[in-house]
Design a protein around this motif. Structure first.
Motif, PDB file in Angstrom:
ATOM      1  N   GLU A 137       0.821  -1.212   0.000  1.00  0.00           N
ATOM      2  CA  GLU A 137       0.000   0.000   0.000  1.00  0.00           C
ATOM      3  C   GLU A 137       0.860   1.271   0.000  1.00  0.00           C
ATOM      4  O   GLU A 137       1.845   1.351   0.735  1.00  0.00           O
ATOM      5  CB  GLU A 137      -0.874   0.057   1.253  1.00  0.00           C
ATOM      6  CG  GLU A 137      -1.749  -1.142   1.515  1.00  0.00           C
ATOM      7  CD  GLU A 137      -2.565  -0.994   2.793  1.00  0.00           C
ATOM      8  OE1 GLU A 137      -3.652  -1.575   2.866  1.00  0.00           O
ATOM      9  OE2 GLU A 137      -2.118  -0.289   3.732  1.00  0.00           O
ATOM     10  N   TRP A 138       0.447   2.241  -0.795  1.00  0.00           N
ATOM     11  CA  TRP A 138       1.045   3.587  -0.731  1.00  0.00           C
ATOM     12  C   TRP A 138       0.017   4.558  -0.168  1.00  0.00           C
ATOM     13  O   TRP A 138       0.015   4.881   1.000  1.00  0.00           O
ATOM     14  CB  TRP A 138       1.513   4.018  -2.128  1.00  0.00           C
ATOM     15  CG  TRP A 138       2.218   5.357  -2.169  1.00  0.00           C
ATOM     16  CD1 TRP A 138       2.711   6.072  -1.111  1.00  0.00           C
ATOM     17  CD2 TRP A 138       2.522   6.139  -3.332  1.00  0.00           C
ATOM     18  NE1 TRP A 138       3.307   7.242  -1.545  1.00  0.00           N
ATOM     19  CE2 TRP A 138       3.203   7.304  -2.902  1.00  0.00           C
ATOM     20  CE3 TRP A 138       2.300   5.957  -4.696  1.00  0.00           C
ATOM     21  CZ2 TRP A 138       3.644   8.288  -3.794  1.00  0.00           C
ATOM     22  CZ3 TRP A 138       2.748   6.940  -5.583  1.00  0.00           C
ATOM     23  CH2 TRP A 138       3.409   8.090  -5.128  1.00  0.00           C
ATOM     24  N   GLY A 139      -0.876   5.038  -1.015  1.00  0.00           N
ATOM     25  CA  GLY A 139      -1.911   5.970  -0.583  1.00  0.00           C
ATOM     26  C   GLY A 139      -2.872   6.189  -1.720  1.00  0.00           C
ATOM     27  O   GLY A 139      -2.674   5.711  -2.841  1.00  0.00           O
ATOM     28  N   LEU A 140      -3.954   6.918  -1.465  1.00  0.00           N
ATOM     29  CA  LEU A 140      -4.939   7.237  -2.490  1.00  0.00           C
ATOM     30  C   LEU A 140      -4.501   8.495  -3.244  1.00  0.00           C
ATOM     31  O   LEU A 140      -3.678   9.264  -2.746  1.00  0.00           O
ATOM     32  CB  LEU A 140      -6.310   7.419  -1.853  1.00  0.00           C
ATOM     33  CG  LEU A 140      -6.869   6.155  -1.178  1.00  0.00           C
ATOM     34  CD1 LEU A 140      -8.162   6.469  -0.443  1.00  0.00           C
ATOM     35  CD2 LEU A 140      -7.091   5.040  -2.205  1.00  0.00           C
ATOM     36  N   PRO A 141      -5.007   8.723  -4.463  1.00  0.00           N
ATOM     37  CA  PRO A 141      -4.529   9.846  -5.276  1.00  0.00           C
ATOM     38  C   PRO A 141      -4.459  11.204  -4.572  1.00  0.00           C
ATOM     39  O   PRO A 141      -3.461  11.911  -4.750  1.00  0.00           O
ATOM     40  CB  PRO A 141      -5.509   9.852  -6.454  1.00  0.00           C
ATOM     41  CG  PRO A 141      -5.856   8.406  -6.621  1.00  0.00           C
ATOM     42  CD  PRO A 141      -5.943   7.865  -5.218  1.00  0.00           C
TER      43      PRO A 141
ATOM     44  N   TYR B  93      -1.251   6.978   5.598  1.00  0.00           N
ATOM     45  CA  TYR B  93      -0.776   6.284   4.398  1.00  0.00           C
ATOM     46  C   TYR B  93      -0.792   4.771   4.661  1.00  0.00           C
ATOM     47  O   TYR B  93      -1.046   4.324   5.784  1.00  0.00           O
ATOM     48  CB  TYR B  93       0.629   6.756   4.018  1.00  0.00           C
ATOM     49  CG  TYR B  93       0.647   8.125   3.371  1.00  0.00           C
ATOM     50  CD1 TYR B  93       0.547   8.266   1.986  1.00  0.00           C
ATOM     51  CD2 TYR B  93       0.741   9.284   4.142  1.00  0.00           C
ATOM     52  CE1 TYR B  93       0.553   9.524   1.393  1.00  0.00           C
ATOM     53  CE2 TYR B  93       0.735  10.547   3.556  1.00  0.00           C
ATOM     54  CZ  TYR B  93       0.633  10.657   2.178  1.00  0.00           C
ATOM     55  OH  TYR B  93       0.621  11.901   1.590  1.00  0.00           O
ATOM     56  N   GLY B  94      -0.510   3.991   3.626  1.00  0.00           N
ATOM     57  CA  GLY B  94      -0.580   2.543   3.741  1.00  0.00           C
ATOM     58  C   GLY B  94       0.475   1.978   4.676  1.00  0.00           C
ATOM     59  O   GLY B  94       1.613   2.459   4.706  1.00  0.00           O
TER      60      GLY B  94
ATOM     61  N   HIS C  97       4.628   2.692  10.518  1.00  0.00           N
ATOM     62  CA  HIS C  97       5.443   2.293   9.362  1.00  0.00           C
ATOM     63  C   HIS C  97       4.722   2.727   8.091  1.00  0.00           C
ATOM     64  O   HIS C  97       4.023   1.943   7.446  1.00  0.00           O
ATOM     65  CB  HIS C  97       5.720   0.788   9.384  1.00  0.00           C
ATOM     66  CG  HIS C  97       6.579   0.379  10.526  1.00  0.00           C
ATOM     67  ND1 HIS C  97       6.148  -0.459  11.528  1.00  0.00           N
ATOM     68  CD2 HIS C  97       7.853   0.718  10.842  1.00  0.00           C
ATOM     69  CE1 HIS C  97       7.119  -0.625  12.413  1.00  0.00           C
ATOM     70  NE2 HIS C  97       8.169   0.078  12.021  1.00  0.00           N
ATOM     71  N   GLN C  98       4.919   3.990   7.737  1.00  0.00           N
ATOM     72  CA  GLN C  98       4.143   4.612   6.680  1.00  0.00           C
ATOM     73  C   GLN C  98       4.717   4.350   5.291  1.00  0.00           C
ATOM     74  O   GLN C  98       5.901   4.553   5.049  1.00  0.00           O
ATOM     75  CB  GLN C  98       4.054   6.118   6.925  1.00  0.00           C
ATOM     76  CG  GLN C  98       3.125   6.483   8.068  1.00  0.00           C
ATOM     77  CD  GLN C  98       1.659   6.337   7.681  1.00  0.00           C
ATOM     78  OE1 GLN C  98       1.075   7.174   6.995  1.00  0.00           O
ATOM     79  NE2 GLN C  98       1.045   5.241   8.110  1.00  0.00           N
ATOM     80  N   MET C  99       3.826   3.922   4.408  1.00  0.00           N
ATOM     81  CA  MET C  99       4.115   3.658   3.006  1.00  0.00           C
ATOM     82  C   MET C  99       4.933   2.377   2.841  1.00  0.00           C
ATOM     83  O   MET C  99       6.147   2.398   2.713  1.00  0.00           O
ATOM     84  CB  MET C  99       4.787   4.859   2.324  1.00  0.00           C
ATOM     85  CG  MET C  99       3.856   6.061   2.237  1.00  0.00           C
ATOM     86  SD  MET C  99       4.620   7.559   1.589  1.00  0.00           S
ATOM     87  CE  MET C  99       5.342   8.256   3.085  1.00  0.00           C
TER      88      MET C  99
ATOM     89  N   VAL D 101       9.108   5.341   5.747  1.00  0.00           N
ATOM     90  CA  VAL D 101       9.477   6.088   6.952  1.00  0.00           C
ATOM     91  C   VAL D 101       8.669   5.613   8.160  1.00  0.00           C
ATOM     92  O   VAL D 101       7.483   5.289   8.047  1.00  0.00           O
ATOM     93  CB  VAL D 101       9.280   7.608   6.735  1.00  0.00           C
ATOM     94  CG1 VAL D 101       7.811   7.974   6.524  1.00  0.00           C
ATOM     95  CG2 VAL D 101       9.889   8.424   7.870  1.00  0.00           C
ATOM     96  N   ASP D 102       9.345   5.541   9.295  1.00  0.00           N
ATOM     97  CA  ASP D 102       8.707   5.298  10.588  1.00  0.00           C
ATOM     98  C   ASP D 102       8.453   6.669  11.207  1.00  0.00           C
ATOM     99  O   ASP D 102       9.393   7.420  11.484  1.00  0.00           O
ATOM    100  CB  ASP D 102       9.649   4.458  11.466  1.00  0.00           C
ATOM    101  CG  ASP D 102       9.051   4.086  12.809  1.00  0.00           C
ATOM    102  OD1 ASP D 102       8.151   4.807  13.292  1.00  0.00           O
ATOM    103  OD2 ASP D 102       9.509   3.094  13.412  1.00  0.00           O
ATOM    104  N   THR D 103       7.190   7.010  11.425  1.00  0.00           N
ATOM    105  CA  THR D 103       6.866   8.361  11.904  1.00  0.00           C
ATOM    106  C   THR D 103       7.256   8.600  13.361  1.00  0.00           C
ATOM    107  O   THR D 103       7.223   9.735  13.827  1.00  0.00           O
ATOM    108  CB  THR D 103       5.364   8.654  11.732  1.00  0.00           C
ATOM    109  OG1 THR D 103       4.591   7.595  12.324  1.00  0.00           O
ATOM    110  CG2 THR D 103       5.005   8.766  10.256  1.00  0.00           C
ATOM    111  N   THR D 104       7.668   7.558  14.065  1.00  0.00           N
ATOM    112  CA  THR D 104       8.099   7.761  15.447  1.00  0.00           C
ATOM    113  C   THR D 104       9.568   8.176  15.545  1.00  0.00           C
ATOM    114  O   THR D 104       9.985   8.760  16.541  1.00  0.00           O
ATOM    115  CB  THR D 104       7.891   6.487  16.298  1.00  0.00           C
ATOM    116  OG1 THR D 104       8.716   5.441  15.790  1.00  0.00           O
ATOM    117  CG2 THR D 104       6.442   6.055  16.270  1.00  0.00           C
TER     118      THR D 104
END
Length: 466
Positions: free
Chosen positions: A204-208, A225-226, A249-251, A272-275
């Motif tokens: 998964e990434w994200g929606l448009p 994000y995914g 754990h984004q994207m 990227v880990d947002t933490t």
């Protein structure tokens, strides 16, 4: 139709590694502002040639605003599957989707230096036959061409979830959606499979609205994000399990299963880990009972930086995140290459033990703050991005653009397109080839690479290596 299978189809990864060395590469060129048509560059990668590392042919499209991103072959080694009815196809056509326009080009490269458009599939046909938009990843499967999408229906691509659709590999007609039961899957990015074991993995990434106009900081910081990977019964076309890697754990982007189909594991890169701003690699595997698990096996730390040296998006963090944007696995399943687009580094991990990867080599080039030059003294704008490995595992190629609007956020100003190559040492390690540097036409950026006769992110194999 051929009377024998295409000689570039190989039953096992080991046999594919013994194939002739590539002499040409195909690389996508995109116009970030849509002022010029996107194109396909044919590049000489034969070191004995007088035109080594030069564009020897280019094909520009008749439209603007497509944004070329990922692409793939109409047929590959998967055609040798016992389940296929297409063993005698040719690896002849490149399928190139426009991620922004949802238009798909079928390019005939039987004569690479005379590459030409064979067919154009307009976005209206994609919408009408699938309900999806923003086609992204192309994989040649045993019975057709699989295309993942990043958008559903409607003008902004949020009318229903994105998914995968299938095209006929001879007529290139769109047949329809892949999914029979998608379960909780509501975003998409990459996918790949183990053909004999009959399962597929997607990410998964994200929606448009989350990527087309650039990264949305509010969505990233609120973990929208995914962050999941999905496992599918390939033939039944249904989601059988979903693993959440953790919302921080984004994207979760590239999916790289082991090439040898006996091995039931693979890797997924997390941007990227947002933490803590780390990049990460997860190893996933299949248990004897058929269930799947995943574990974080690599972390890559951010580097502190003066906010004055950072783009607006990162000033508040005071650091450069690695931004793991692509990964690729050598055909012998030994080395995993990880593009750290933000740091300006290409990492090579020995993954002989997939649960304990070890850093075996590293190249520094480009980077948000580092701005490391190529050994030839030229500036490498942006950072290492789309990576491709030769079949024999001895050469690693990469380009530098991620996605036009994201390029502009993280690397403001036009930095120029580039493609480089590194040689792999006998026992590991990477060294940039000083003589290999591809210049692209002004106003273009460079993205994914395909190698003549197949490469390490193209083919899936049906028989074990011996």
């Amino acid at each position: 139709m051929n009377l024998r299978p295409d000689p570039t189809f190989y039953p096992s990864p080991r046999i594919a590694m013994e194939a002739p060395v590539e002499t040409l590469a195909f690389t996508l060129m995109l116009s970030p502002d849509g002022s010029q048509p996107d194109g396909l560059a044919v590049i000489d990668v034969d070191p004995s040639s007088k035109t080594y590392s030069q564009i020897v042919h280019q094909l520009l499209m008749p439209n603007t605003g497509d944004e070329f991103h990922h692409f793939g072959w109409n047929a590959c080694s998967s055609a040798l599957s016992p389940l296929t009815g297409h063993a005698f196809l040719e690896r002849r056509y490149l399928i190139i989707p426009g991620i922004r326009s949802s238009r798909i080009y079928v390019i005939d490269v039987k004569e690479p230096l005379k590459a030409k458009i064979h067919k154009i599939i307009e976005p209206e046909e994609v919408f009408a036959k699938t309900g999806y938009s923003r086609p992204h990843t192309i994989h040649c499967g045993p019975e057709g061409i699989y295309v993942s999408t990043l958008g559903g229906g409607g003008p902004d691509g949020t009318d229903g979830p994105p998914g995968i659709f299938i095209m006929d590999c001879e007529s290139f007609e769109i047949l329809g959606r892949y999914e029979m039961e998608r379960g909780v899957q509501d975003k998409h990015y990459d996918f790949w499979w183990n053909l004999p074991r009959d399962y597929m993995v997607s990410s998964e990434w994200g929606l448009p609205p989350q990527f087309e106009n650039g990264l949305v900081p509010e969505d990233l910081l609120s973990n929208k994000y995914g962050h999941r990977i999905h496992f599918w019964d390939l033939r039944a076309r249904k989601n059988i399990q979903t693993i959440d890697l953790g919302e921080n754990h984004q994207m979760a982007l590239e999916i790289r299963p082991a090439h040898d189909p006996v091995k039931e594991y693979g890797f997924c890169g997390v941007v990227v880990d947002t933490t803590n701003l780390q990049g990460a690699i997860f190893t996933w595997w299949r248990n004897p009972d058929g269930t799947f698990e995943a574990k974080k096996t690599v972390t890559i730390d951010p580097v502190p930086a003066d906010p004055g040296d950072l783009p607006e998006l990162l000033k508040g963090f005071g650091a450069v995140p690695p931004l793991v944007t692509d990964i690729d696995l050598s055909l012998d399943d030994k080395y995993l290459y990880v593009a750290c687009w933000g740091l300006g580094e290409m990492h090579q991990y020995d993954v002989s033990d997939p649960m304990a990867p070890k850093l075996a080599g590293k190249v520094e080039i480009g980077g948000i703050v580092a701005k490391t030059q190529h050994p030839n003294g030229k500036e490498f704008g942006y950072g290492p991005q789309m990576v491709e490995i030769s079949r024999d595992g001895k050469r690693v190629y990469w380009t530098n653009s991620l996605y036009s609007t994201w390029d502009d956020q993280f690397y403001p100003g036009d930095r120029g397109a580039a493609m480089v190559m590194a040689n792999v040492g006998e026992g590991g390690g990477l060294t940039l080839d000083q003589d290999f540097w591809v210049d692209f036409p002004k106003g273009y950026r460079s993205h994914q690479i395909r190698l003549e006769g197949g490469d390490c992110s193209t083919d899936s194999f049906c028989y074990p290596s011996v």
